[in-house]
Design an enzyme around this catalytic site. Sequence first.
Site, short mmCIF file in Angstrom:
data_model
loop_
_atom_site.label_atom_id
_atom_site.label_comp_id
_atom_site.label_asym_id
_atom_site.label_seq_id
_atom_site.Cartn_x
_atom_site.Cartn_y
_atom_site.Cartn_z
N LYS A 73 0.85 -1.18 0.00
CA LYS A 73 0.00 0.00 0.00
C LYS A 73 0.89 1.24 0.00
CE LYS A 73 -4.32 1.39 2.21
NZ LYS A 73 -5.40 0.92 3.06
N GLU B 90 -19.34 -5.73 10.26
CA GLU B 90 -20.31 -5.01 11.08
C GLU B 90 -21.37 -5.95 11.65
OE1 GLU B 90 -19.21 -4.01 8.11
OE2 GLU B 90 -18.23 -2.08 8.52
N ARG C 231 -25.12 -2.25 7.46
CA ARG C 231 -24.84 -3.65 7.16
C ARG C 231 -25.16 -4.56 8.35
NH1 ARG C 231 -19.89 -5.25 3.42
NH2 ARG C 231 -21.22 -4.16 1.97
C1 LIG Z 1 -18.72 -2.30 5.03
C2 LIG Z 1 -17.56 -1.35 5.15
N1 LIG Z 1 -16.99 -1.15 6.35
C3 LIG Z 1 -15.96 -0.29 6.48
C4 LIG Z 1 -15.45 0.35 5.39
C5 LIG Z 1 -14.34 1.37 5.54
N2 LIG Z 1 -13.16 0.97 4.80
C6 LIG Z 1 -12.85 1.51 3.60
S1 LIG Z 1 -11.46 0.87 2.94
C7 LIG Z 1 -11.23 -0.13 4.26
C8 LIG Z 1 -10.04 -1.01 4.32
C9 LIG Z 1 -10.00 -1.93 3.18
O1 LIG Z 1 -8.85 -2.72 3.28
P1 LIG Z 1 -8.43 -3.60 2.05
O2 LIG Z 1 -9.60 -4.29 1.49
O3 LIG Z 1 -7.30 -4.46 2.50
O4 LIG Z 1 -7.95 -2.56 0.97
P2 LIG Z 1 -6.66 -1.61 0.99
O5 LIG Z 1 -7.15 -0.26 1.42
O6 LIG Z 1 -5.67 -2.17 1.94
O7 LIG Z 1 -6.17 -1.62 -0.41
C10 LIG Z 1 -12.24 0.04 5.21
C11 LIG Z 1 -12.32 -0.64 6.50
C12 LIG Z 1 -16.09 0.12 4.16
N3 LIG Z 1 -15.70 0.74 3.04
N4 LIG Z 1 -17.12 -0.74 4.07
#
Ligand SMILES: Cc1ncc(C[n+]2csc(CCOP(=O)(O)OP(=O)(O)O)c2C)c(N)n1
Length: 642
Positions: free
Chosen positions: A289, A375, A403
């Site tokens: 990242k 969630e 959710r």
């Molecule tokens: C249902 C839900 N909960 C929380 C989030 C907030 N959120 C956005 S990106 C993220 C992290 C995602 O991590 P990953 O899938 O590993 O992607 P990366 O950012 O590391 O590329 C979170 C928790 C979300 N978008 N959707």
Amino acid sequence: MSDRPSTPLLDQIARPADMKGLSDAQLVQLAHELRQETISAVSTTGGHLGAGLGVVELTVALHAVFNTPRDKLIWDVSHQSYPHKILTERRDRIRTLRTKGGLSGFTKRSESPYDPFGAAHSSTSISAALGFSVARDLGGVVPEGLGEAIAVIGDGAMSAGMAFEAMNNAGHLDKRMIVILNDNEMSIAPPVGALSSYLSRLYAEEPFQELKAVAKGAASLLPEPFREGAKRAKDMLKGMAVGGTMFESLGFSYIGPIDGHDLDQLLPVLRTVKARARGPILIHVLTKKGKGYAPAETARDKGHATAKFDMVTGEQKKAPSNAPSYTGVFGDELVKLAAKDDKICAVTAAMPDGTGLSLMAERYPSRCFDVGIAEQHGVTFAAALAAGGMKPFCAMYSTFLQRGYDQVVHDVAIQRLPVRFAIDRAGLVGADGATHAGSFDIGFMSNLPGMVVMAAADEAELVHMVHTAAAHDAGPIAFRYPRGEGEGVEMPEEPQLLEIGKGRMIQTGKRVALLSFGTRLGETRKAAEALSAKGITPTIADARFAKPLDREMILKLVADHEALITIEEGAVGGFGSHVAQLLADEGVFDAGFKFRSMVLPDTFIDQASPKDMYETAAMNAPQIEAKVLEVLGVAQIGEKRA
Ligand SMILES: Cc1ncc(C[n+]2csc(CCOP(=O)(O)OP(=O)(O)O)c2C)c(N)n1
């Protein structure tokens, strides 16, 4: 001098079709230019940086090998889709990202045919890809045609139940589809849970994975250079029993892990998969990242989300703030409570910083739980913590709590369990747009029997509400508060325990009463000031509670005024609807009482600043003022009476 990077090759690419003639070496160059353009664009707009930088090579490889928009490329969450947008006819608008009238920070069907499925909430991509592949096989017809179905999902998003539900179904249906697991060992915060340790084990055992693929007879799926080694490995493996990976047991062919920044690995793997895949395939790709931009790579959150920044130093340009943030106030009060009461505990779903729980996690790690992007589980887990005699605070953004709604109903409300819901990012949130707006929680919480629902009008009120919630053991209770800074009010020395279902009077006036629920109180006061210059002094009250309603106060407001206007930062079906129901049931309208309710309009409002979005929603001070004049029948000069 332009601060734009030099991008001679990228300048020739408006759409993926333009990439088709490029050599692999040119694709490497294109990736380099795409990374520089992404950094440059986000430095002027702010937004999600780290995730996009991590998938630059993957984005180039996917668009080079597959044929979008016929092939459906679905980015999970889609906060990493900026490089994809640059390559798909949107480069000319990339510096409008997340602004009013500009590009969305997420994929959006209405924005481009290259975004076949919108997202912003996580873990939906595998379900969507499966839907497209089944539609294709059933002869579905869409303008761009239906080709491959490809989901790109992060290791954080993969931890959510929905991703596993989809894989389970995909394995069963055995449709040709491709899931790319983009594993960067990061969520927003470091990922938590058993899946993340499982993935770490997978790549710690890299050679073993190759051998195992061979043992499963998947050698033919591997690109030529790997196949040679694979054959040798197979000989070595003879007679050894090898168990399937978790993905294989769900019915996926597993390939990986491969280096997601190395086009010499990505391109042959994708080409081979395209040529040979039959059922569902999972390609495990390792990325970093924030890759290629030192300030992001070294940041604690790997540049997950950033304000506008200086490209050279990486320094973010944030406006200084005077008032504390609501999130911070919640986090601080919770820690104070936890210090005094060892039953206080807290749950977050992958948002420890965003919900202000980091401090709690630091001070009381055994009572603070990051459950991952989960969630639904988080809510039920909190319910059982309550059933077990603890006092759980379930801290979630309004939009993500959606959710976990069945869990709120089934596990918390029906069982009357005292879960304290701290609902952050209530109301319109700005740059993240409609997918992140906290529009519905007043409605979906207030209609539940036994649920107490509060909204803080300012940061001092939030202090009282956190303490009131902690003390409320009779059943579930929720309090909502917006994104951003408070009003700058004086903070109370001692928190008050609010009487459940009682509002407060702010000012007593005549003719019209303004009944606010939440932080529109500030705009309501401004409107009242403007009105007093016109000789109208409205009464103002802060409802504090949407459930239970302060019947006594509301009916007195009705008795003492000719009109009542409710104001809330939520959709129809919330506070104003409950007040209307009360007034209807009490027969108040029989005598022609004038009532108006100011709620979010029945549309999804696109991204802009929160103030601008509330302007669109017609809920700022001038519009409150206009509503008062309208209900009192005082036409404004130059305006038609409604
Ligand atoms: C249902 C839900 N909960 C929380 C989030 C907030 N959120 C956005 S990106 C993220 C992290 C995602 O991590 P990953 O899938 O590993 O992607 P990366 O950012 O590391 O590329 C979170 C928790 C979300 N978008 N959707």
